[in-house]
Design an enzyme around this catalytic site. Structure first.
Site, mmCIF file in Angstrom:
data_model
loop_
_atom_site.group_PDB
_atom_site.id
_atom_site.type_symbol
_atom_site.label_atom_id
_atom_site.label_comp_id
_atom_site.label_asym_id
_atom_site.label_seq_id
_atom_site.Cartn_x
_atom_site.Cartn_y
_atom_site.Cartn_z
ATOM 1 N N LYS A 184 0.836 -1.203 0.000
ATOM 2 C CA LYS A 184 0.000 0.000 0.000
ATOM 3 C C LYS A 184 0.872 1.255 0.000
ATOM 4 O O LYS A 184 2.075 1.195 0.238
ATOM 5 C CB LYS A 184 -0.908 -0.005 1.232
ATOM 6 N N ARG A 201 -9.799 -0.353 15.431
ATOM 7 C CA ARG A 201 -9.719 0.460 14.223
ATOM 8 C C ARG A 201 -10.749 -0.016 13.208
ATOM 9 O O ARG A 201 -11.621 0.721 12.803
ATOM 10 C CB ARG A 201 -8.294 0.411 13.657
ATOM 11 N N TYR A 251 12.555 31.595 4.788
ATOM 12 C CA TYR A 251 11.305 32.268 5.116
ATOM 13 C C TYR A 251 11.207 32.613 6.600
ATOM 14 O O TYR A 251 11.631 31.840 7.460
ATOM 15 C CB TYR A 251 10.104 31.383 4.741
ATOM 16 N N MET A 260 8.868 24.892 0.065
ATOM 17 C CA MET A 260 8.099 23.933 -0.717
ATOM 18 C C MET A 260 8.993 23.072 -1.604
ATOM 19 O O MET A 260 8.789 21.858 -1.713
ATOM 20 C CB MET A 260 7.057 24.645 -1.588
#
Length: 369
Positions: free
Chosen positions: A38, A136, A264, A313
């Site tokens: 997965k 779950r 930043y 990013m």
């Protein structure tokens, strides 16, 4: 392997073979092996991984969602595929693509029977999941009679396996809890099987269960993280080989004066003369902001270089003061020697999170076994 000249995730199928064989060595010869692929095979390449495991004669493959199974079928994977968390909207697709659903609730059972009957199916394979403590997904023991009653009213489906999921098999402080889960599941399976005219396979153990609880191996085991090189303990990590290496390059070097800031929000302020390198990988690639401000690091020419300031990013900046390097040099984020688990631990997360987060825009390069 040649040094890279761009950001790339290299995938070593030889390491995958090693991990598969190591985990198989823990099992009895007749115990089946289910490989979990997965989340793009834990952030690598699900098609390449599934096809290689198929060549190693893996018994089953598991994915989380239907679309992941469809991707493998489209790529020509023939091995049985268990969908661990299917939704009713995808049941018709599951049957059309010969995928096998986990049946984990009364609603899911009713809906799948309805779709299977509408498509004139007979003995379509399904896998019934029980909740033994993870809380779950899954039925409870008290649901057995209702499940069996619904099964007896249809010929459209047939239970191939019963399974559950261990909650803390890697935690030595939770041995009693895990053993209770194993015993609870065995009791559920005995009761369930006694009410059927056949014996579905039983599977419970994940990677840590394979390693720590041989009494829970039963008919089949499921391994995800172990196949990708992580054993959930420092000791077992030594027996496995990470299959993925995330590498990049130095785009530009900057010479920073005392008092200047980097990145930043001016988060990093130089306390003295510093040299920084800008690397073309950022939070859009899976190196999230949690790794910024000195928590995360990379390796350049064998030396550790901490990430400075906020992760951008598409870029990170690292402190290379005192490191002999130049623009264009290779940067290692993680590989077999510089493990993702160490980077994750330093930043307060786990190996699963960092390896599965690597964006699909990062180029994959497959190295044959």
């Amino acid at each position: 392997m040649l040094k890279t000249n761009e950001t790339v995730l290299e995938i070593d199928l030889g390491a995958l073979t090693h991990n598969f064989n190591y985990l198989k060595s823990k099992l009895q010869p007749n115990t089946k092996f289910l490989a979990v692929v997965k989340a793009f095979a834990y952030g690598s390449d699900s098609v390449a991984i599934a096809k290689h495991l198929e060549s190693l004669n893996v018994d089953y493959i598991a994915v989380a969602y239907t679309k992941e199974g469809v991707l493998l079928r489209d790529a020509g994977v023939k091995t049985p595929i268990l969908v661990l968390h299917p939704q009713p909207i995808n049941f018709k697709t599951i049957i059309e693509r010969c995928l096998e659903p986990s049946i984990y609730s009364a609603r899911i059972l009713d809906e799948f029977i309805k779709v299977a009957e509408s498509l004139s199916q007979k003995n379509y394979p399904v896998h019934v999941k029980f909740n033994t403590g993870l809380n779950r997904l899954g039925f409870l023991k008290k649901d057995i009679d209702n499940i069996v009653s619904k099964l007896s009213d249809t010929t459209s489906i047939k239970v191939n396996s019963l399974f559950s999921h261990l909650a803390a098999s890697e935690d030595k402080n939770e041995v009693d809890f895990t053993k209770n889960q194993i015993n609870t599941f065995k009791s559920i399976a005995e009761d369930f099987r006694s009410k059927l005219d056949h014996n579905p396979w039983l599977h419970l153990c994940n990677t840590s269960g394979i390693i720590n609880y041989p009494e829970g191996h039963l008919d089949m085991v499921r391994s995800g993280i172990g196949l990708y090189g992580f054993g959930n303990s420092p000791k077992e990590d030594q027996n496995l080989k990470p299959i993925a290496s995330l590498k990049s390059v130095i785009s530009q070097i900057h010479f920073i004066e005392k008092g200047e800031t980097v990145g930043y929000n001016r988060v990093h302020k130089a306390q003295g003369y510093e040299t920084t390198a800008t690397i073309p990988i950022g939070h859009a690639d899976g190196i999230t902001r949690v790794y910024g401000k000195g928590k995360g690091f990379v390796f350049i020419n064998g030396k550790k270089a901490p990430i400075v300031g906020n992760v951008c990013m598409d870029m990170i900046m690292v402190n290379i003061t005192g490191i002999d390097c130049k623009e264009g040099d290779e940067v290692i984020i993680f590989d077999g020697s510089h493990k993702a688990s160490n980077l994750a631990e330093a930043s307060g997360t786990i190996s699963y999170e960092i390896i599965t987060a690597i964006s699909q825009r990062v180029k994959r390069k497959i190295h044959s076994a």
